[in-house]
Scaffold this motif. Structure first.
Motif, mmCIF file in Angstrom:
data_model
loop_
_atom_site.group_PDB
_atom_site.id
_atom_site.type_symbol
_atom_site.label_atom_id
_atom_site.label_comp_id
_atom_site.label_asym_id
_atom_site.label_seq_id
_atom_site.Cartn_x
_atom_site.Cartn_y
_atom_site.Cartn_z
ATOM 1 N N THR A 221 0.872 -1.205 0.021
ATOM 2 C CA THR A 221 -0.083 -0.079 -0.022
ATOM 3 C C THR A 221 0.725 1.170 -0.075
ATOM 4 O O THR A 221 1.866 1.487 0.886
ATOM 5 C CB THR A 221 -0.911 0.022 1.378
ATOM 6 O OG1 THR A 221 -1.696 -1.285 1.410
ATOM 7 C CG2 THR A 221 -1.805 1.128 1.067
ATOM 8 N N PRO A 222 0.726 2.131 -1.115
ATOM 9 C CA PRO A 222 1.506 3.376 -0.751
ATOM 10 C C PRO A 222 1.278 4.176 0.535
ATOM 11 O O PRO A 222 0.177 3.958 1.055
ATOM 12 C CB PRO A 222 0.756 4.237 -1.935
ATOM 13 C CG PRO A 222 0.214 3.115 -3.152
ATOM 14 C CD PRO A 222 -0.083 2.046 -2.038
ATOM 15 N N ALA A 223 2.225 4.638 1.057
ATOM 16 C CA ALA A 223 2.230 5.476 2.251
ATOM 17 C C ALA A 223 1.079 6.230 2.201
ATOM 18 O O ALA A 223 0.426 6.409 3.287
ATOM 19 C CB ALA A 223 3.477 6.000 2.833
ATOM 20 N N LEU A 267 19.648 -1.283 9.405
ATOM 21 C CA LEU A 267 18.357 -1.456 9.297
ATOM 22 C C LEU A 267 17.762 -2.676 8.900
ATOM 23 O O LEU A 267 18.400 -3.088 7.790
ATOM 24 C CB LEU A 267 17.787 -0.389 8.687
ATOM 25 C CG LEU A 267 18.043 1.101 9.333
ATOM 26 C CD1 LEU A 267 17.734 2.154 8.202
ATOM 27 C CD2 LEU A 267 17.479 1.433 10.611
ATOM 28 N N VAL A 268 16.654 -3.137 9.246
ATOM 29 C CA VAL A 268 16.220 -4.373 8.584
ATOM 30 C C VAL A 268 14.582 -3.965 8.037
ATOM 31 O O VAL A 268 13.998 -2.997 8.470
ATOM 32 C CB VAL A 268 15.647 -5.390 9.547
ATOM 33 C CG1 VAL A 268 17.147 -5.930 10.240
ATOM 34 C CG2 VAL A 268 14.711 -4.886 10.787
ATOM 35 N N GLU A 269 14.064 -4.660 7.102
ATOM 36 C CA GLU A 269 13.074 -4.256 6.295
ATOM 37 C C GLU A 269 12.091 -5.648 6.567
ATOM 38 O O GLU A 269 12.434 -6.613 5.984
ATOM 39 C CB GLU A 269 13.188 -3.819 4.933
ATOM 40 C CG GLU A 269 12.120 -3.634 3.974
ATOM 41 C CD GLU A 269 12.443 -3.203 2.644
ATOM 42 O OE1 GLU A 269 12.098 -2.262 1.912
ATOM 43 O OE2 GLU A 269 12.985 -4.133 2.086
ATOM 44 N N ARG A 270 10.895 -5.293 6.933
ATOM 45 C CA ARG A 270 10.032 -6.409 7.045
ATOM 46 C C ARG A 270 8.558 -6.133 6.290
ATOM 47 O O ARG A 270 8.194 -4.895 6.415
ATOM 48 C CB ARG A 270 9.582 -6.630 8.450
ATOM 49 C CG ARG A 270 10.816 -7.254 9.336
ATOM 50 C CD ARG A 270 11.218 -8.624 8.874
ATOM 51 N NE ARG A 270 12.468 -9.176 9.541
ATOM 52 C CZ ARG A 270 13.778 -9.139 9.007
ATOM 53 N NH1 ARG A 270 13.954 -8.431 8.261
ATOM 54 N NH2 ARG A 270 14.626 -9.534 9.998
ATOM 55 N N THR A 271 7.914 -7.064 5.591
ATOM 56 C CA THR A 271 6.650 -6.803 4.957
ATOM 57 C C THR A 271 5.589 -7.192 5.942
ATOM 58 O O THR A 271 5.511 -8.182 6.334
ATOM 59 C CB THR A 271 6.554 -7.749 3.832
ATOM 60 O OG1 THR A 271 7.638 -7.305 2.653
ATOM 61 C CG2 THR A 271 5.351 -7.355 3.214
ATOM 62 N N ILE A 272 4.745 -6.321 6.298
ATOM 63 C CA ILE A 272 3.862 -6.391 7.346
ATOM 64 C C ILE A 272 2.654 -5.795 7.080
ATOM 65 O O ILE A 272 2.319 -4.705 6.433
ATOM 66 C CB ILE A 272 4.218 -5.698 8.654
ATOM 67 C CG1 ILE A 272 5.547 -6.211 9.236
ATOM 68 C CG2 ILE A 272 3.427 -5.790 9.697
ATOM 69 C CD1 ILE A 272 6.199 -5.610 10.074
ATOM 70 N N SER A 287 -3.945 -2.487 5.685
ATOM 71 C CA SER A 287 -2.679 -2.116 4.641
ATOM 72 C C SER A 287 -1.581 -2.777 4.982
ATOM 73 O O SER A 287 -1.326 -3.286 5.974
ATOM 74 C CB SER A 287 -2.620 -0.728 4.802
ATOM 75 O OG SER A 287 -3.906 -0.053 4.458
ATOM 76 N N THR A 288 -0.651 -2.925 3.947
ATOM 77 C CA THR A 288 0.543 -3.663 3.831
ATOM 78 C C THR A 288 1.515 -2.632 3.314
ATOM 79 O O THR A 288 1.359 -1.876 2.222
ATOM 80 C CB THR A 288 0.414 -4.774 3.047
ATOM 81 O OG1 THR A 288 -0.664 -5.691 3.497
ATOM 82 C CG2 THR A 288 1.848 -5.840 3.023
ATOM 83 N N ALA A 289 2.704 -2.637 4.168
ATOM 84 C CA ALA A 289 3.934 -1.900 3.798
ATOM 85 C C ALA A 289 5.335 -2.646 3.979
ATOM 86 O O ALA A 289 5.044 -3.552 4.874
ATOM 87 C CB ALA A 289 3.851 -0.766 4.342
ATOM 88 N N ASN A 290 6.245 -2.198 3.498
ATOM 89 C CA ASN A 290 7.518 -2.600 3.893
ATOM 90 C C ASN A 290 8.082 -1.765 4.946
ATOM 91 O O ASN A 290 8.443 -0.695 4.449
ATOM 92 C CB ASN A 290 8.472 -2.691 2.666
ATOM 93 C CG ASN A 290 8.718 -4.130 1.805
ATOM 94 O OD1 ASN A 290 8.094 -4.961 2.351
ATOM 95 N ND2 ASN A 290 8.830 -3.882 0.588
ATOM 96 N N PHE A 291 8.080 -2.164 6.198
ATOM 97 C CA PHE A 291 8.362 -1.239 7.077
ATOM 98 C C PHE A 291 9.969 -1.540 7.497
ATOM 99 O O PHE A 291 10.485 -2.519 7.381
ATOM 100 C CB PHE A 291 7.835 -1.729 8.572
ATOM 101 C CG PHE A 291 6.439 -1.149 8.502
ATOM 102 C CD1 PHE A 291 5.940 0.152 8.764
ATOM 103 C CD2 PHE A 291 5.378 -2.090 8.074
ATOM 104 C CE1 PHE A 291 4.730 0.443 8.826
ATOM 105 C CE2 PHE A 291 3.902 -1.727 8.159
ATOM 106 C CZ PHE A 291 3.778 -0.192 8.353
ATOM 107 N N MET A 341 8.689 3.352 5.618
ATOM 108 C CA MET A 341 7.669 2.786 5.007
ATOM 109 C C MET A 341 7.970 2.715 3.572
ATOM 110 O O MET A 341 8.061 3.863 2.856
ATOM 111 C CB MET A 341 6.211 3.156 5.027
ATOM 112 C CG MET A 341 5.744 3.004 6.776
ATOM 113 S SD MET A 341 4.131 3.966 6.692
ATOM 114 C CE MET A 341 3.144 3.104 5.875
ATOM 115 N N ASN A 342 8.009 1.708 2.855
ATOM 116 C CA ASN A 342 8.184 1.453 1.302
ATOM 117 C C ASN A 342 9.817 2.266 0.920
ATOM 118 O O ASN A 342 9.589 2.875 -0.197
ATOM 119 C CB ASN A 342 7.069 1.855 0.929
ATOM 120 C CG ASN A 342 5.764 0.908 1.136
ATOM 121 O OD1 ASN A 342 6.168 -0.186 1.460
ATOM 122 N ND2 ASN A 342 4.838 1.605 0.876
#
Length: 513
Positions: A221-223, A267-272, A287-291, A341-342
């Motif tokens: 989801t776009p921020a 930093l780490v990136e997680r899809t949540i 909604s879903t984002a790469n945090f 995010m993203n």
């Protein structure tokens, strides 16, 4: 020979009352802006106090009806009520000024009490004091001018000029307060952070994970489109260079981490996928984002967690608190102190400069925005929502319920005859989706095609192609998680859920032409 004073007409008297209160609110907003403390504005302070005291079913109802515009609806409703009270006060003061002055003073006192409750620091009282003085002075002046209005045209022009000047002044004061409140230039601070490049990026999203061409959302989801549900009438304004995270409470050592320290870490990136407990069946608050951020467990390990600690309380810069069961944080490697995010820094409305994200739990127990403190404590401490009766024991909080939604066709849509494509979204965070089934016109359940799975903590898209004859049709969807749990058909709305999240199956009615 001068014309004696005479009571003004009802319309003029009502307008005098409305303009007096508008001048008071404008003055209070302007001073709050000068103080760089928007919440000291009496209007906003009263609004926040109303939010705090609104029963939970009413809040859930407002969210379900107005969505992310619920705050605008509240402020608009407040403005209408205040205007009606001010107009009535003006009419009651046609012959003598004291009823209107009493109402203005009462409104000023109410605003002052709200500011005391919603802010800290004696200087914030300057805003309601300014509002009170401006309101009383303007009402006395307009009332005297209205009563002394002679029949001559020059007198009428003077009255119009006086009323018009107050209206313009109130509008300029309010606008000035809004501009001053935003002078901290959070946008520039966010731009200075720049793109965020994780040392450990999330796996790429498979091309077959979503079907936007068939009507599903994009997988990420776009921020700017990510759902927002919170209690804030104004977005807290905090620059990254001023942000410091304090970790304290039941820890071996209290630590303070400036934003510069956090952004410099690997930093780490997680899809949540995140879900709001107020989301109704088929609703949009998911909604879903790469945090992007730092694992919360790593930060807590640096502070040293006391063995008796049970709850991690996140505290926002405005004092708002959210409590998360500690085992959910320490036991989930994707629980993050998120700063992006993203690929970009958080937007202000989503918590810039930093926030908490704990997968698998509804946002009201997992997602503190504008984060300034993390406190280790026991369940004896009740955060914001628990104080208002929302599931008083965080240890008993249930995970996000399995759910699904039909995104296409939309309700009451008309689609051409032939092969009809139904498409939508499903989620069972922490477990994952194993299947989705669709029932047409109360017929048999049919298995849908699933999008590629990304992670158990993310949603999963689906679609079904089926030939349908012209006419009116209904479609109902249900999901099955990897543990074999079938989404229940028992309908429970968020307002009546405890709140444990809504249950039930989403149904749409559409026409084939």
């Amino acid at each position: 020979m001068s014309t004696p004073d005479r009571p003004p007409g009802r319309a003029v008297a009502a307008l005098a009352g409305v303009l007096s209160v508008a001048a008071a609110l404008g003055a209070g907003h302007l001073v709050a802006g000068l103080l760089s403390e928007p919440s000291a504005s009496p209007f906003l302070a009263v609004g926040n106090a109303v939010v705090d005291r609104t029963p939970n079913p009413v809040k859930s109802f407002a969210i379900s009806v107005f969505g992310s515009d619920d705050k605008t609806a509240l402020l608009t409703g407040m403005a209408v009520v205040i205007a009606l009270v001010a107009a009535a006060a003006g009419i009651a003061s046609r012959r003598r000024s004291w009823p209107g002055l009493a109402v203005v003073a009462a409104l000023g006192l109410l605003g002052g009490l709200a500011v005391v409750e919603q802010t800290s620091g004696a200087w914030t009282l300057l805003a309601p004091i300014a509002a009170l003085v401006a309101g009383l002075a303007v009402f006395a002046g307009l009332h005297a001018r209205a009563r002394a209005n002679p029949r001559r045209d020059t007198g009428r022009r003077g009255l119009l000029l006086g009323f018009g000047g107050v209206a313009v002044g109130a509008a300029l004061a309010g606008a000035g307060g809004a501009l001053l409140a935003g002078r901290r230039d959070v946008a520039a601070s966010r731009r200075a952070v720049g793109p965020l490049v994780p040392a450990r990026p999330a796996p790429p999203i498979p091309p077959g994970a979503a079907f936007p061409e068939l009507g599903t959302p994009t997988f990420l989801t776009p921020a700017s489109e990510f759902y927002r549900v919170d209690v804030n009438l104004t977005v807290p304004q905090l620059r990254a260079q001023e942000a410091v995270l304090r970790i304290h409470g039941m820890v071996d050592r209290e630590i303070e981490l400036p934003f510069s320290d956090i952004v410099a870490r690997p930093l780490v990136e997680r899809t949540i996928t995140m879900t709001c407990v107020s989301n109704p069946v088929g609703g949009p608050y998911v909604s879903t984002a790469n945090f992007i951020g730092v694992p919360l467990a790593d930060l807590l390990a640096e502070a040293g967690v006391h063995p008796d600690a049970q709850q991690l309380v996140g505290r926002a810069v405005d004092g708002f608190t959210i409590g998360t069961p500690l085992d959910r944080v320490l036991g989930h490697p994707d629980a993050l102190l998120a700063i992006g995010m993203n690929g970009e820094p958080l937007l202000p409305e989503h918590g810039f400069p930093m926030r908490a994200v704990v997968p698998g739990l509804y946002g009201y127990v997992s997602a503190t925005k504008w984060l300034s403190e993390l406190e280790l404590t026991t369940f004896a401490f009740d955060p914001y929502w628990e104080r208002r009766g929302w599931d008083g024991d965080p240890a008993g909080i249930v995970p996000i319920k399995i759910s699904s939604r039909i995104d296409a066709p939309a309700g009451f849509a008309e689609v051409p005859a032939g092969e009809v494509v139904l498409a939508g979204t499903s989620w069972a965070q922490g477990v994952g989706i194993a299947g989705v089934e669709v029932r047409l016109d109360d017929g048999e359940w049919r298995p849908a095609e699933l999008g590629d799975a990304v992670d158990p903590d993310t949603w999963r898209m689906w679609y079904l192609r089926v030939p349908l004859r012209p006419g009116r049709h209904s479609a109902t969807v249900r999901a099955i998680d990897r543990a074999g749990t079938v989404q229940t058909g028992e309908r429970v709305d968020p307002i009546n859920a405890g709140p444990d999240g809504a249950t039930g199956r989403h149904t749409v009615i559409f026409s084939v032409t």
